[in-house]
Scaffold this motif. Structure first.
Motif, PDB file in Angstrom:
ATOM      1  N   GLY A 260       0.777  -1.228   0.000  1.00 48.54           N
ATOM      2  CA  GLY A 260       0.000   0.000   0.000  1.00 48.54           C
ATOM      3  C   GLY A 260       0.814   1.286   0.000  1.00 48.54           C
ATOM      4  N   LEU A 261       2.142   1.189   0.101  1.00 51.60           N
ATOM      5  CA  LEU A 261       2.969   2.404   0.110  1.00 51.60           C
ATOM      6  C   LEU A 261       3.308   2.812  -1.324  1.00 51.60           C
ATOM      7  N   THR A 262       2.773   3.942  -1.734  1.00 57.54           N
ATOM      8  CA  THR A 262       3.047   4.489  -3.055  1.00 57.54           C
ATOM      9  C   THR A 262       4.063   5.610  -2.917  1.00 57.54           C
ATOM     10  N   MET A 263       5.023   5.628  -3.817  1.00 57.78           N
ATOM     11  CA  MET A 263       6.027   6.688  -3.853  1.00 57.78           C
ATOM     12  C   MET A 263       6.070   7.261  -5.263  1.00 57.78           C
ATOM     13  N   PHE A 264       6.288   8.572  -5.329  1.00 56.66           N
ATOM     14  CA  PHE A 264       6.488   9.264  -6.596  1.00 56.66           C
ATOM     15  C   PHE A 264       7.949   9.694  -6.675  1.00 56.66           C
ATOM     16  N   TYR A 265       8.560   9.484  -7.812  1.00 57.69           N
ATOM     17  CA  TYR A 265       9.881  10.039  -8.087  1.00 57.69           C
ATOM     18  C   TYR A 265       9.614  11.345  -8.823  1.00 57.69           C
ATOM     19  N   ILE A 266      10.073  12.456  -8.261  1.00 58.17           N
ATOM     20  CA  ILE A 266       9.705  13.770  -8.796  1.00 58.17           C
ATOM     21  C   ILE A 266      10.942  14.606  -9.093  1.00 58.17           C
ATOM     22  N   ARG A 267      10.725  15.638  -9.904  1.00 55.39           N
ATOM     23  CA  ARG A 267      11.736  16.663 -10.138  1.00 55.39           C
ATOM     24  C   ARG A 267      11.184  17.972  -9.585  1.00 55.39           C
ATOM     25  N   CYS A 268      11.978  18.631  -8.742  1.00 56.02           N
ATOM     26  CA  CYS A 268      11.591  19.919  -8.178  1.00 56.02           C
ATOM     27  C   CYS A 268      12.012  21.016  -9.145  1.00 56.02           C
TER      28      CYS A 268
END
Length: 86
Positions: free
Chosen positions: A58-66
């Motif tokens: 259930g743990l969702t993570m997003f890889y993002i660019r700031c």
């Protein structure tokens, strides 16, 4: 088990605000040592989506660019004030 990106997730490429519910990042108030990766109110683009991160159900993570710093990192849907259920 390795984390596997969901390549066709509809949130990939969308833009959001990091921790918009908190006071905006203020560089004058920043007394933490080190390099800033992301701050409250910074704009991000989701680059990848991962479900069950590190085998945590259930743990969702997003890889993002700031946008403000140009840095990449991982954040949760809650950090962006959104749901990963699209």
């Amino acid at each position: 088990m390795a984390n596997t990106a969901i390549n066709d997730h509809p949130l990939i490429g969308t833009e959001h605000v990091f921790r918009a519910d908190q006071p905006p990042y203020d560089p004058a108030e920043d007394n933490e040592p080190g390099h800033l990766v992301i701050g409250n109110g910074h704009h991000v683009t989701i680059r990848s989506v991962f479900h069950n991160w590190n085998a945590v159900e259930g743990l969702t993570m997003f890889y993002i660019r700031c946008h403000e710093t140009g840095e990449h990192t991982h954040v949760t849907p809650d950090d962006l004030g959104i749901s990963d259920e699209v």
